[in-house]
Design a protein around this motif. Structure first.
Motif, PDB file in Angstrom:
ATOM      1  N   GLY A 159      22.472 -41.242 -92.399  1.00 20.84           N
ATOM      2  CA  GLY A 159      21.186 -41.859 -92.228  1.00 20.84           C
ATOM      3  C   GLY A 159      20.514 -42.097 -93.269  1.00 20.84           C
ATOM      4  O   GLY A 159      19.846 -43.276 -93.342  1.00 20.84           O
ATOM      5  N   ALA A 160      20.464 -41.336 -94.262  1.00 21.96           N
ATOM      6  CA  ALA A 160      19.707 -41.428 -95.561  1.00 21.96           C
ATOM      7  C   ALA A 160      20.292 -42.503 -96.162  1.00 21.96           C
ATOM      8  O   ALA A 160      19.860 -43.396 -96.955  1.00 21.96           O
ATOM      9  CB  ALA A 160      19.752 -39.973 -96.289  1.00 21.96           C
ATOM     10  N   SER A 161      21.488 -42.669 -96.299  1.00 16.50           N
ATOM     11  CA  SER A 161      22.201 -43.644 -97.130  1.00 16.50           C
ATOM     12  C   SER A 161      22.246 -44.982 -96.536  1.00 16.50           C
ATOM     13  O   SER A 161      22.242 -46.027 -97.330  1.00 16.50           O
ATOM     14  CB  SER A 161      23.779 -43.407 -97.151  1.00 16.50           C
ATOM     15  N   GLU A 162      22.536 -45.061 -95.052  1.00 16.11           N
ATOM     16  CA  GLU A 162      22.264 -46.459 -94.781  1.00 16.11           C
ATOM     17  C   GLU A 162      21.359 -46.790 -93.396  1.00 16.11           C
ATOM     18  O   GLU A 162      21.337 -47.812 -92.839  1.00 16.11           O
ATOM     19  CB  GLU A 162      23.945 -46.791 -94.286  1.00 16.11           C
ATOM     20  N   GLY A 163      21.108 -45.632 -93.000  1.00 14.45           N
ATOM     21  CA  GLY A 163      19.951 -45.900 -91.844  1.00 14.45           C
ATOM     22  C   GLY A 163      20.726 -45.882 -90.487  1.00 14.45           C
ATOM     23  O   GLY A 163      20.118 -45.928 -89.396  1.00 14.45           O
ATOM     24  N   ASP A 213      13.173 -50.933 -87.510  1.00 18.39           N
ATOM     25  CA  ASP A 213      14.215 -49.728 -87.451  1.00 18.39           C
ATOM     26  C   ASP A 213      13.528 -48.397 -87.296  1.00 18.39           C
ATOM     27  O   ASP A 213      12.281 -48.165 -87.858  1.00 18.39           O
ATOM     28  CB  ASP A 213      15.067 -49.547 -88.481  1.00 18.39           C
ATOM     29  N   HIS A 214      13.985 -47.540 -86.417  1.00 19.98           N
ATOM     30  CA  HIS A 214      13.470 -46.144 -86.008  1.00 19.98           C
ATOM     31  C   HIS A 214      14.572 -45.121 -85.923  1.00 19.98           C
ATOM     32  O   HIS A 214      14.256 -44.085 -85.382  1.00 19.98           O
ATOM     33  CB  HIS A 214      12.514 -46.188 -85.022  1.00 19.98           C
ATOM     34  N   SER A 215      15.774 -45.358 -86.738  1.00 24.49           N
ATOM     35  CA  SER A 215      16.737 -44.476 -86.554  1.00 24.49           C
ATOM     36  C   SER A 215      16.573 -43.055 -86.976  1.00 24.49           C
ATOM     37  O   SER A 215      16.961 -42.022 -86.450  1.00 24.49           O
ATOM     38  CB  SER A 215      18.071 -45.107 -86.954  1.00 24.49           C
ATOM     39  N   LEU A 216      15.863 -43.039 -88.081  1.00 25.81           N
ATOM     40  CA  LEU A 216      15.536 -41.802 -88.922  1.00 25.81           C
ATOM     41  C   LEU A 216      14.424 -41.068 -87.920  1.00 25.81           C
ATOM     42  O   LEU A 216      14.508 -39.818 -87.945  1.00 25.81           O
ATOM     43  CB  LEU A 216      15.228 -41.935 -90.182  1.00 25.81           C
ATOM     44  N   GLY A 263      16.908 -36.855 -99.506  1.00 25.70           N
ATOM     45  CA  GLY A 263      17.271 -38.329 -99.237  1.00 25.70           C
ATOM     46  C   GLY A 263      16.758 -38.908 -97.844  1.00 25.70           C
ATOM     47  O   GLY A 263      16.193 -39.926 -97.829  1.00 25.70           O
ATOM     48  N   TYR A 264      17.004 -38.012 -96.760  1.00 24.41           N
ATOM     49  CA  TYR A 264      16.518 -38.357 -95.518  1.00 24.41           C
ATOM     50  C   TYR A 264      14.991 -38.524 -95.509  1.00 24.41           C
ATOM     51  O   TYR A 264      14.541 -39.401 -95.198  1.00 24.41           O
ATOM     52  CB  TYR A 264      17.093 -37.461 -94.489  1.00 24.41           C
ATOM     53  N   LEU A 265      14.220 -37.239 -95.865  1.00 30.29           N
ATOM     54  CA  LEU A 265      12.774 -37.545 -96.080  1.00 30.29           C
ATOM     55  C   LEU A 265      12.430 -38.666 -96.968  1.00 30.29           C
ATOM     56  O   LEU A 265      11.278 -39.456 -96.523  1.00 30.29           O
ATOM     57  CB  LEU A 265      12.335 -36.236 -96.567  1.00 30.29           C
ATOM     58  N   GLU A 266      12.860 -38.852 -97.962  1.00 34.10           N
ATOM     59  CA  GLU A 266      12.202 -40.185 -98.823  1.00 34.10           C
ATOM     60  C   GLU A 266      12.567 -41.422 -98.075  1.00 34.10           C
ATOM     61  O   GLU A 266      11.613 -42.180 -98.079  1.00 34.10           O
ATOM     62  CB  GLU A 266      13.397 -40.382-100.235  1.00 34.10           C
ATOM     63  N   ARG A 267      13.646 -41.680 -97.426  1.00 39.36           N
ATOM     64  CA  ARG A 267      13.940 -42.920 -96.752  1.00 39.36           C
ATOM     65  C   ARG A 267      13.167 -42.876 -95.496  1.00 39.36           C
ATOM     66  O   ARG A 267      12.671 -43.984 -95.001  1.00 39.36           O
ATOM     67  CB  ARG A 267      15.304 -42.919 -96.421  1.00 39.36           C
ATOM     68  N   LEU A 268      12.858 -41.927 -94.735  1.00 38.39           N
ATOM     69  CA  LEU A 268      12.233 -41.593 -93.610  1.00 38.39           C
ATOM     70  C   LEU A 268      10.748 -42.161 -93.608  1.00 38.39           C
ATOM     71  O   LEU A 268      10.053 -43.106 -93.121  1.00 38.39           O
ATOM     72  CB  LEU A 268      12.036 -40.379 -92.932  1.00 38.39           C
TER      73      LEU A 268
END
Length: 172
Positions: free
Chosen positions: A164-168, A76-79, A6-11
């Motif tokens: 992070g993956a769910s809401e950033g 946004d660059h949080s991930l 999930g993290y990688l997909e969103r990133l």
């Protein structure tokens, strides 16, 4: 692992892809699926030590320019920042269960001392590494990196990545 996926997909989708120049011949969603499939392949089974090897050259080459561009564009660059925080946390030389990690990097000794000295304060490591350019003096970036480090320490890797993956947004 669904949390890391999930993290990688969103990133890739939300933070990296929008920064890339147009490439009409590239099917970006297909490429992203290929990357995720490769990382999920149990026969490849990359180890943390290999993935983090020579981070002092990989992070400035691959992650720092993306963060700088995202900041310049107001994106946004949080991930991406969480990826840097993960590297900083790794450089401290221990995982969240207290197991020893030995960074494999030509600058490991110097960077590890700064990482341990700084803890959740990224300033000593930002200064010591000399690899973050203007970002090292950018108060907003430094604050977001510190927040990511605090989240990793307080909540652990899995919970921080899941948030992070769910809401950033990362809660320190």
């Amino acid at each position: 692992d669904p949390v890391f996926r999930g993290y990688l997909e969103r990133l890739m989708r939300d933070e990296i892809a929008p920064l890339l120049p147009p490439a009409p011949a590239v099917d970006l969603p297909s490429y992203q699926r290929t990357v995720l499939a490769r990382l999920a392949n149990p026969r490849i089974a990359d180890e943390l030590r290999r993935l983090c090897r020579a981070g002092s050259s990989k992070v400035p080459l691959h992650v720092v320019p993306s963060i700088a561009r995202a900041r310049a564009l107001g994106r946004d660059h949080s991930l991406l920042t969480l990826a840097v925080a993960g590297w900083f946390r790794y450089l401290r030389g221990g995982d969240e269960r207290g197991r020893r990690l030995v960074p494999d990097d030509p600058l490991a000794e110097r960077l590890q001392k700064a990482a341990v000295r700084g803890g959740t304060d990224p300033r000593p490591l930002l200064a010591e590494s000399g690899r973050f350019g203007a970002l090292a003096a950018d108060p907003a970036f430094v604050a977001s990196l510190e927040q990511a480090l605090l989240a990793l320490d307080r909540h652990g890797v899995r919970a921080t990545l899941a948030a992070g993956a769910s809401e950033g947004r990362l809660a320190a």
